[in-house]
Design an enzyme around this catalytic site. Structure first.
Site, PDB file in Angstrom:
ATOM      1  N   CYS A 171       0.810  -1.216   0.000  1.00 24.18           N
ATOM      2  CA  CYS A 171       0.000   0.000   0.000  1.00 24.18           C
ATOM      3  C   CYS A 171       0.846   1.270   0.000  1.00 24.18           C
ATOM      4  O   CYS A 171       0.309   2.375  -0.030  1.00 24.18           O
ATOM      5  CB  CYS A 171      -0.936  -0.015   1.195  1.00 24.18           C
ATOM      6  SG  CYS A 171      -1.953  -1.507   1.192  1.00 24.18           S
ATOM      7  N   HIS A 311      -2.316   8.380   5.611  1.00 25.78           N
ATOM      8  CA  HIS A 311      -2.615   7.069   5.049  1.00 25.78           C
ATOM      9  C   HIS A 311      -4.070   6.725   5.389  1.00 25.78           C
ATOM     10  O   HIS A 311      -4.816   6.270   4.534  1.00 25.78           O
ATOM     11  CB  HIS A 311      -1.636   6.035   5.608  1.00 25.78           C
ATOM     12  CG  HIS A 311      -1.689   4.711   4.919  1.00 25.78           C
ATOM     13  ND1 HIS A 311      -1.568   4.576   3.559  1.00 25.78           N
ATOM     14  CD2 HIS A 311      -1.866   3.440   5.404  1.00 25.78           C
ATOM     15  CE1 HIS A 311      -1.666   3.280   3.233  1.00 25.78           C
ATOM     16  NE2 HIS A 311      -1.846   2.585   4.335  1.00 25.78           N
ATOM     17  N   GLU A 322      -1.316   5.588  13.303  1.00 21.90           N
ATOM     18  CA  GLU A 322      -0.844   6.742  12.521  1.00 21.90           C
ATOM     19  C   GLU A 322      -1.082   8.047  13.276  1.00 21.90           C
ATOM     20  O   GLU A 322      -0.252   8.964  13.225  1.00 21.90           O
ATOM     21  CB  GLU A 322      -1.552   6.788  11.158  1.00 21.90           C
ATOM     22  CG  GLU A 322      -0.992   7.908  10.275  1.00 21.90           C
ATOM     23  CD  GLU A 322      -1.621   7.951   8.888  1.00 21.90           C
ATOM     24  OE1 GLU A 322      -2.610   7.245   8.639  1.00 21.90           O
ATOM     25  OE2 GLU A 322      -1.112   8.727   8.053  1.00 21.90           O
ATOM     26  N   LYS A 340      -9.277   8.745   1.784  1.00 26.33           N
ATOM     27  CA  LYS A 340      -9.841   7.397   1.611  1.00 26.33           C
ATOM     28  C   LYS A 340     -11.298   7.328   2.054  1.00 26.33           C
ATOM     29  O   LYS A 340     -12.001   6.374   1.694  1.00 26.33           O
ATOM     30  CB  LYS A 340      -8.991   6.364   2.339  1.00 26.33           C
ATOM     31  CG  LYS A 340      -7.613   6.153   1.689  1.00 26.33           C
ATOM     32  CD  LYS A 340      -6.846   5.011   2.315  1.00 26.33           C
ATOM     33  CE  LYS A 340      -5.499   4.764   1.646  1.00 26.33           C
ATOM     34  NZ  LYS A 340      -4.442   5.707   2.086  1.00 26.33           N
ATOM     35  N   HIS A 345      -9.584   2.493  -0.449  1.00 29.18           N
ATOM     36  CA  HIS A 345      -8.140   2.242  -0.407  1.00 29.18           C
ATOM     37  C   HIS A 345      -7.725   1.456  -1.649  1.00 29.18           C
ATOM     38  O   HIS A 345      -8.014   0.278  -1.777  1.00 29.18           O
ATOM     39  CB  HIS A 345      -7.796   1.467   0.861  1.00 29.18           C
ATOM     40  CG  HIS A 345      -6.326   1.273   1.088  1.00 29.18           C
ATOM     41  ND1 HIS A 345      -5.358   1.843   0.268  1.00 29.18           N
ATOM     42  CD2 HIS A 345      -5.652   0.586   2.048  1.00 29.18           C
ATOM     43  CE1 HIS A 345      -4.163   1.498   0.723  1.00 29.18           C
ATOM     44  NE2 HIS A 345      -4.310   0.743   1.786  1.00 29.18           N
ATOM     45  N   PHE A 404       1.676  -3.280   3.900  1.00 27.99           N
ATOM     46  CA  PHE A 404       1.901  -4.582   4.510  1.00 27.99           C
ATOM     47  C   PHE A 404       3.378  -4.934   4.307  1.00 27.99           C
ATOM     48  O   PHE A 404       3.999  -4.534   3.324  1.00 27.99           O
ATOM     49  CB  PHE A 404       1.037  -5.654   3.843  1.00 27.99           C
ATOM     50  CG  PHE A 404      -0.417  -5.627   4.277  1.00 27.99           C
ATOM     51  CD1 PHE A 404      -0.849  -4.876   5.349  1.00 27.99           C
ATOM     52  CD2 PHE A 404      -1.352  -6.385   3.579  1.00 27.99           C
ATOM     53  CE1 PHE A 404      -2.190  -4.872   5.732  1.00 27.99           C
ATOM     54  CE2 PHE A 404      -2.687  -6.392   3.958  1.00 27.99           C
ATOM     55  CZ  PHE A 404      -3.107  -5.643   5.034  1.00 27.99           C
TER      56      PHE A 404
END
Lengths: 416, 79
Positions: A171, A311, A322, A340, A345, A404
């Site tokens: 991502c 993010h 975050e 998002k 996403h 990830f």
């Protein structure tokens, strides 16, 4: 904005001179930005192909017609992930005012983030193999599914004969790509880089995979409210397709040719958590390294950051972690937004879409809102922009991406 | 022209995005800018449509549409 306060490090600015966006908010930059500015809800739809999966909805690019963009003959030769990024690249190159007929192709690079590659192609052809046997499988299976082909096809489209590659940091891939593209300009390897990211992961097996991880929102009865970053009632991310492309040039070159410069890529940092396959390090050690490296690279102090394009996936763990990272590294002064809430996403495309949004935020002095943020999670002590965007001068934006594998990438953009 | 030729033209227009009015019996596949992958795709599609196995020796860049239709027709009869 000057150089480093300490004077030891000369900042390198890469100018963003072209933008192309194919996102769930719209097919095209103007349409995408308009809907992201409104921030009215998640652009998700329930998909018949996903029936029976716990999460049966996703964010698709509305009105995307690959035949109109690529022609009937060519459209079928590309996986959707390549179709989307070719369309975004065509818009971005046209927007830059550069002419691929006359540029020196040897000096033009292509760096794109791609996560899974031709997922739809793989799944379709695998079904043919099982149902009808090997003789029915398309000879285009390999070039359509290989993740690197997104960049290969963009190089072919524009006669770009410089370095051509795909970055895969899950991502964070789009952000990694843009940082890598910036480095190709800084090193002198390229004069122009076409960069960004793409993903088309809306297949039954991939959505099932994310669903089985427990990563996805299950709000099938309220898909417009499903992606709600930083909200107390968030329950997972909404998987999306999309692509975005930025044309980058050295700032001096862009000014010399009188290009319209949307923003500057002024800093980049990358790191690894070295912690867990999918969970972020709760101490934010790795993510903090990337964020601080981007600040240092740009010669910008933490108190100079006006806005964080987060993010913000809408999962419980990402948003909480975050938020601690931002609060710890930058304090509570920056306005924080996750787009998002609108786009869902889009994995490897997300960082590219968000860098494009960050550039538009700087160019328009307008910070978009976080859609569906009704009740801020009480553990999140940040100024997250909710409901309405804010018209305010913005000089410095940080854009975070975490993949990830614990792979982190952070860009710092400044006003042109 | 034969029924097989008409079905081959339909296959090329529907499956490969070629325009019917740009296809002539004497056109070679090379002339139609069908590369090696496109020719394999064509054999896959023809096998589905006609139920015959073609090789890329029989349908190559220098084959004309009429020749390809003839090969398919012969194989269909043989089956």
């Amino acid at each position: 904005m000057g150089g480093s306060p300490s004077g030891e490090h000369e900042r390198f600015d890469a100018a963003v001179t072209g933008l192309g966006m194919m996102t769930p908010a719209g097919a095209g930059t103007a349409a995408s930005w308009e809907r992201i500015r409104e921030g009215a809800g998640t652009e998700a739809v329930r998909m018949p192909e996903l029936a029976g999966i716990t999460t049966d909805f996703a964010c698709r690019v509305p009105g995307f017609d690959p035949v109109a963009v690529l022609g009937r003959r060519r459209a079928g030769q590309f996986d959707r992930s390549s179709q989307l990024v070719l369309a975004a690249a065509m818009e971005a190159v046209a927007d830059s005012g550069l002419d691929p007929q006359t540029w020196d192709g040897a000096r033009v690079g292509v760096v794109l983030g791609n996560g899974i590659g031709g997922a739809e192609t793989w799944e379709t052809q695998h079904r043919r193999l099982l149902d009808s046997g090997p003789r029915r499988v398309s000879p285009r299976l390999i070039p359509m599914l290989s993740a690197n082909m997104a960049a290969g096809y963009v190089s072919m489209e524009f006669g770009a004969r410089g370095p051509s590659l795909v970055t895969a940091t899950a991502c964070a891939s789009g952000t990694t790509a843009i940082g890598t593209a910036r480095d190709l300009l800084r090193s002198g390897a390229c004069d122009v880089v076409i960069t960004g990211g793409t993903e088309a992961p809306l297949t039954p097996s991939l959505v099932t995979g994310f669903s089985q991880m427990g990563a996805l929102s299950r709000r099938s009865d309220d898909v417009r409210g499903a992606s709600r970053p930083f909200d107390a009632d968030r329950d997972g991310f909404v998987v999306a397709e999309g692509a975005a492309v930025l044309v980058l040039e050295r700032a001096g070159d862009a000014r010399a040719r009188g290009a319209r410069i949307r923003a500057m890529i002024s800093g980049y940092g990358a790191s690894a958590d070295a912690y867990h396959p999918t969970a972020p390090d709760p101490e934010c050690t790795g993510a903090g390294l990337a964020l601080r490296a981007a600040l240092r690279d740009a010669g910008v102090g933490p108190d100079e950051v006006d806005h964080v394009n987060a993010h913000g996936t809408s999962t419980l763990i990402n948003d909480a972690t975050e938020a601690r990272l931002i609060r710890g590294a930058l304090g509570d002064r920056p306005l924080v937004t996750s787009v998002k809430g609108v786009t869902g996403h889009s994995l490897a495309a997300a960082g590219a879409i968000e860098a494009a949004v960050a550039a538009l935020t700087l160019a328009d002095s307008f910070v978009p809102p976080t859609a569906n943020l009704e009740s801020l999670d009480p553990e999140i002590e940040l100024d997250v922009v909710a409901k309405e965007g804010r018209a305010t001068p913005v000089e410095v934006v940080v854009s975070n991406s975490f993949g990830f594998g614990g792979q982190n990438a952070v860009l710092l953009l400044t006003r042109a | 022209m034969s029924n097989v030729y008409d079905r081959l033209v339909k296959l090329l227009t529907e499956g490969f995005g070629l325009e019917a009015d740009e296809l002539n019996p004497d056109d070679t596949f090379g002339h139609l800018e069908m590369d090696s992958l496109a020719l394999v795709e064509l054999t896959v599609a023809a096998e589905e449509e006609f139920g015959v196995a073609l090789t890329n020796d029989e349908v190559g860049p220098d084959s004309t549409l009429a020749q390809a239709a003839q090969v398919i027709e012969q194989k269909t009869v043989a089956v």
